[in-house]
Design an enzyme around this catalytic site. Structure first.
Site, mmCIF file in Angstrom:
data_model
loop_
_atom_site.group_PDB
_atom_site.id
_atom_site.type_symbol
_atom_site.label_atom_id
_atom_site.label_comp_id
_atom_site.label_asym_id
_atom_site.label_seq_id
_atom_site.Cartn_x
_atom_site.Cartn_y
_atom_site.Cartn_z
ATOM 1 N N CYS A 15 0.831 -1.197 0.000
ATOM 2 C CA CYS A 15 0.000 0.000 0.000
ATOM 3 C C CYS A 15 0.870 1.253 0.000
ATOM 4 O O CYS A 15 2.098 1.189 0.093
ATOM 5 C CB CYS A 15 -0.965 0.004 1.180
ATOM 6 N N THR A 24 1.233 3.448 2.290
ATOM 7 C CA THR A 24 1.985 3.589 3.542
ATOM 8 C C THR A 24 3.245 2.735 3.508
ATOM 9 O O THR A 24 4.301 3.152 3.986
ATOM 10 C CB THR A 24 1.104 3.193 4.736
ATOM 11 N N HIS A 30 5.797 4.578 1.752
ATOM 12 C CA HIS A 30 6.401 5.601 2.608
ATOM 13 C C HIS A 30 7.496 4.986 3.480
ATOM 14 O O HIS A 30 8.549 5.598 3.706
ATOM 15 C CB HIS A 30 5.338 6.265 3.484
#
Length: 345
Positions: A41, A43, A46
Site C-alpha cells: 500500500c 503507507t 512511505h
C-alpha cells in the site's frame, strides 16, 4: 510450531531482506495466521522511502493488506478455528481512552497499527489479536481477498459521506484507493466521475466503465458543471493528496455537498473556506475503517462489484519483495501489487 518461517524485514535505505525466523506459538487471545497474499500500500511505500524510519525502525516486518488462513489459536480464542480463511483488520486499540470509551475504537488515542507499530504480514505466519479477524467464505479467491483491507477504507469513506442513490460523485485522484472509492460509490448508486492526470490510470478507470476527466487538459469545475446542470458534485472524495485536488474539491462542490478528506497530506493544504460559507458545505474526516466496513468490503469483493482482476496489476513471490518495491516505485502503470507469501489456498 517450533519451526522456521520466512519473513521480509525492512532494513532502511530502501532495502528488504528475506530471512528465516523462528515461528512463535500464539499467546492467549492471539491467532496464528498463515499468510497467502499481502498487498503493497501507499503507507508501505512511505516506509520504503525512509519516511517512517523513526516509527518502524530497521527490524520491522511490514504489511497489512493480507489474506490467509488460521494456523493455530491461543488460549481463550473462540471466534475462529484452524483452517478458516480470514483477513485481519490491523487495528489494536487500548480499550480505555476517550475515543474507545465513546465507541470509536478505530481512532483510539493509543492505536497500534499492525504491520507498522508491530510486525506485519510479510511473513509466512503472523500472530495477531483474535479480535482483529474477519472470517471469509471458503470459496473466495485469496488474491482477491487481499484487497479487502483497502476496499474497507473505501467503504468507510463512502459510508461517512452519506451517499444516496442518484447523487453526483467526484473522485479526485485515480490511484488504488481512489479507484476503490469510485467502485464502492458506484455500487451505492452514485453517478461517479474520476479526475486524474495519469493517463495510464485514466485508461484503467475507463476500462472499468467510469467517466473520467483529465484536469491537466480540461477545466475540472467547468466539466463537472456541464455534467450536473451547473449544480456541482453532491459528494466529493479528495484522494489526491495535492493542493490542486484541495482547490478542486471546493470548486466542484454542489450546494450542501459533502467533501470527504481521504488522502493524507504531507503538508497543510490551503482550503477555500469561503465556499464552505457560500454553499454550506460539509468537510468530513475519514480514517481507516470499522468492523462493519470490513464486512461490507468482503461482500463487495465476493459479488464482483470490485473489479479485482483489473485492480491487481502484478504478483511477486516473497523472495522477490525487493524487486517488487523497486518496480512499483518506478511504474506509471501499476495499480495494486501483491506479494504471494504462501500457497494460494
Amino acid at each position: 510450531m517450533n519451526t522456521h518461517i520466512k519473513a521480509a524485514h525492512y532494513r532502511g535505505d530502501k532495502t528488504f531482506t528475506v530471512e528465516p525466523i523462528v515461528a512463535v506459538a500464539p499467546g492467549a487471545g492471539e491467532v496464528a495466521v498463515r499468510i497467502a497474499f499481502c498487498g503493497i500500500c501507499g503507507t508501505d511505500m512511505h516506509v520504503y522511502h525512509g519516511n517512517m524510519d523513526a516509527r518502524v525502525g530497521f527490524e520491522r516486518i511490514i504489511g497489512h493488506e493480507m489474506s490467509g488462513s488460521v494456523e493455530a489459536v491461543g488460549d481463550g480464542v473462540t471466534n475462529v478455528s484452524p483452517g478458516q480463511k480470514v483477513v485481519v483488520r490491523p487495528l489494536d486499540h487500548c480499550g480505555d481512552c476517550p475515543a474507545c470509551n465513546a465507541g470509536h475504537i478505530h481512532i483510539c488515542h493509543n492505536l497500534k497499527f499492525l504491520g507498522l507499530d508491530t510486525n506485519g504480514a510479510m511473513q509466512e505466519v503472523w500472530n495477531v489479536p483474535a479480535h482483529t479477524l474477519h472470517v471469509l467464505p471458503d470459496d473466495i479467491r485469496m488474491d482477491h481477498a487481499a484487497l479487502i483491507e483497502p476496499v474497507a477504507v473505501a467503504c468507510h469513506d463512502v459510508r461517512l459521506s452519506g451517499l444516496t442513490q442518484g447523487e453526483d460523485v467526484l473522485v479526485i485522484g485515480g490511484g488504488p484507493i481512489g479507484i476503490l472509492c469510485a467502485m464502492v460509490a458506484r455500487d451505492a448508486g452514485g453517478n461517479v466521475v474520476i479526475s486524474e492526470v495519469n493517463t495510464h490510470r485514466l485508461a484503467i478507470a475507463e476500462a472499468m466503465g467510469f467517466d473520467t476527466i483529465n484536469p491537466a487538459e480540461t477545466d475540472l469545475p467547468t466539466a463537472i458543471n456541464a455534467r450536473t446542470g451547473d449544480k456541482g458534485a453532491d459528494v466529493v472524495f479528495e484522494v489526491s493528496g495535492t493542493q490542486p485536488g484541495v482547490d478542486a474539491m471546493t470548486a466542484c462542490a454542489a450546494t450542501r455537498a459533502r467533501i470527504v478528506m481521504v488522502a493524507i497530506h504531507a503538508q497543510k493544504p490551503q482550503i477555500d473556506l469561503f465556499q464552505f460559507f457560500w454553499r454550506e458545505l460539509k468537510l468530513i474526516g475519514a480514517r481507516v475503517y470499522e468492523p462493519e466496513d470490513y464486512e461490507k468490503a468482503i461482500k463487495l469483493v465476493i459479488s464482483g462489484a470490485i473489479d479485482s482482476e483489473r485492480v491487481i496489476t502484478d504478483v511477486s513471490p516473497l523472495d522477490d519483495i525487493q524487486k517488487a518495491f523497486e518496480s512499483l516505485d518506478k511504474s506509471p502503470t501499476a495499480m495494486k501489487s501483491l506479494i504471494q507469501v504462501g500457497e494460494d489456498a
